[in-house]
Design a protein around this motif. Sequence first.
Motif, PDB file in Angstrom:
ATOM      1  N   TYR A  43      15.168  29.144  48.538  1.00 11.99           N
ATOM      2  CA  TYR A  43      16.031  28.010  48.171  1.00 11.99           C
ATOM      3  C   TYR A  43      15.199  26.865  47.598  1.00 11.99           C
ATOM      4  N   GLN A  44      13.976  26.706  48.116  1.00 15.14           N
ATOM      5  CA  GLN A  44      13.079  25.705  47.523  1.00 15.14           C
ATOM      6  C   GLN A  44      12.757  26.104  46.083  1.00 15.14           C
ATOM      7  N   ARG A  45      12.599  27.402  45.864  1.00 15.29           N
ATOM      8  CA  ARG A  45      12.321  27.858  44.495  1.00 15.29           C
ATOM      9  C   ARG A  45      13.471  27.476  43.560  1.00 15.29           C
ATOM     10  N   ASP A  46      14.707  27.642  44.046  1.00 23.12           N
ATOM     11  CA  ASP A  46      15.859  27.233  43.228  1.00 23.12           C
ATOM     12  C   ASP A  46      15.797  25.744  42.914  1.00 23.12           C
ATOM     13  N   ARG A  47      15.547  24.950  43.964  1.00 17.79           N
ATOM     14  CA  ARG A  47      15.468  23.499  43.758  1.00 17.79           C
ATOM     15  C   ARG A  47      14.399  23.163  42.713  1.00 17.79           C
ATOM     16  N   ASP A  48      13.240  23.821  42.824  1.00 15.17           N
ATOM     17  CA  ASP A  48      12.137  23.517  41.903  1.00 15.17           C
ATOM     18  C   ASP A  48      12.492  23.921  40.467  1.00 15.17           C
ATOM     19  N   ARG A  49      13.172  25.067  40.333  1.00 21.06           N
ATOM     20  CA  ARG A  49      13.580  25.490  38.978  1.00 21.06           C
ATOM     21  C   ARG A  49      14.550  24.487  38.364  1.00 21.06           C
ATOM     22  N   ILE A  50      15.415  23.931  39.195  1.00 19.47           N
ATOM     23  CA  ILE A  50      16.386  22.936  38.706  1.00 19.47           C
ATOM     24  C   ILE A  50      15.642  21.676  38.259  1.00 19.47           C
ATOM     25  N   ILE A  51      14.703  21.214  39.085  1.00 23.24           N
ATOM     26  CA  ILE A  51      13.962  19.991  38.750  1.00 23.24           C
ATOM     27  C   ILE A  51      13.156  20.157  37.462  1.00 23.24           C
ATOM     28  N   HIS A  52      12.647  21.373  37.228  1.00 22.70           N
ATOM     29  CA  HIS A  52      11.824  21.595  36.028  1.00 22.70           C
ATOM     30  C   HIS A  52      12.661  21.925  34.791  1.00 22.70           C
ATOM     31  N   SER A  53      13.974  21.999  34.929  1.00 25.37           N
ATOM     32  CA  SER A  53      14.801  22.384  33.776  1.00 25.37           C
ATOM     33  C   SER A  53      14.925  21.228  32.787  1.00 25.37           C
ATOM     34  N   SER A  54      15.196  21.582  31.525  1.00 29.47           N
ATOM     35  CA  SER A  54      15.386  20.548  30.492  1.00 29.47           C
ATOM     36  C   SER A  54      16.656  19.764  30.786  1.00 29.47           C
ATOM     37  N   ALA A  55      17.695  20.465  31.242  1.00 29.34           N
ATOM     38  CA  ALA A  55      18.979  19.802  31.488  1.00 29.34           C
ATOM     39  C   ALA A  55      18.820  18.721  32.558  1.00 29.34           C
ATOM     40  N   PHE A  56      17.971  18.958  33.547  1.00 24.98           N
ATOM     41  CA  PHE A  56      17.765  17.967  34.607  1.00 24.98           C
ATOM     42  C   PHE A  56      17.116  16.707  34.027  1.00 24.98           C
ATOM     43  N   ARG A  57      16.108  16.898  33.182  1.00 26.13           N
ATOM     44  CA  ARG A  57      15.443  15.714  32.604  1.00 26.13           C
ATOM     45  C   ARG A  57      16.399  14.916  31.719  1.00 26.13           C
ATOM     46  N   ARG A  58      17.297  15.633  31.048  1.00 29.74           N
ATOM     47  CA  ARG A  58      18.234  14.921  30.149  1.00 29.74           C
ATOM     48  C   ARG A  58      19.225  14.043  30.911  1.00 29.74           C
TER      49      ARG A  58
END
Length: 389
Positions: A43-58
């Motif tokens: 689940y931490q891996r999921d969270r980290d993938r979300i944080i590193h996504s382009s959509a999150f930064r936008r």
Amino acid sequence: MNVLPINHSRAGPSGDLSKLACVIEISHGRRHQEAPPSYRSEYQRDRDRIIHSSAFRRLEYKTQVFANHEGDMFRTRLTHSLEVAQVARTIARALSVNEDLTEAIALAHDLGHAPFGHAGQEALNKCMRTHGGFEHNYQSLRVVDELENRYPQFKGLNLLFETREGILKHCSRTRAASLGPVGKRILEGRAPSLEAQIVNLADEIAYNHHDIDDGLRAGLLTSEILMENRIYQNAYSSVLKSHPDSNEQVLKHATLREMLSCFVNDLIESSISRYQAHQTPGGVLDPKLNIVTFSDSLNTEHTALKKLLFDNLYRHPKVAQNNTLAQEVIQQLFNHYIEHPENISDPDLPSTFESDLELSTYIADYIAGMTDRFAVSKFNQLFSPRRMV
Ligand code: MG
């Protein structure tokens, strides 16, 4: 302290978990198999993938209520998502459910939001009317399942089933039917996991409070208006009584903090008692039971607060004026790109589109992914000299 019953075989890095927490041993897994992470939970891996996504930064440049150009102090979709995650983690920990999963769902819950907040969502929904409309929850799932393009082995982020199901929250039955197992809950009318239920209410708690803060800062709300709400009134009186010499600015922050605690504490205590009355997986997933919810009395005040914000803030002429401009930008961009998809700079731009639906979906994905300022800059380029801010 009153806590949910613990299943001691579910001890994890965050401590013992409730027997109804989502845990990896009973997860429905990922769409593409992967080796487990070495030092993180799945689940931490999921969270980290979300944080590193382009959509999150936008999300940093997407409007929550007040547009980016109105000031640096207002919440954006990014800071909103962080505040939701913070509130949701507190509740998840108190209820002994999966904190990492809760955080992942919270951080991803608005990834599919169009630029310009609610106005942008409405405008894109109108543009897509003949193709099933635009739904931001469904779009958030599209972002993590299809649109993020950063792994050679698969499209999207390949998140766990429980994260994806929590992100979906709700969508039309037609779309749910097209999604396979992750849409089944909606077709069967089941409530989501406790972790997803927590995020749904943490979202409301977070936006009520930060919208009051931002509304006061913008001068669209006043403490006189807010005093019409009993919870605000009680919080303000209690803070004033303890700290009569504080200035208005500090009183405001203290009042909002007091209100936030009141909502979070009520939600935790009320959820624990409801849970204890329905201690079966069937009970927790029965949509009519609303395990994670406020007490009846707070619920009444919560509804009154939402109405107060709707009447005085979301429908304020200044907010409405920006909304009209935002809708025009979205509508014109959509119309333009439908006629000229070749004007989209995308290395993966399809050479042909099989159907109107495919073309419209491609354009809606493109526009939904824009930040406010990118949308305005494209609008100005295309429709100059009618320049916006
Ligand atoms: Mg939200």
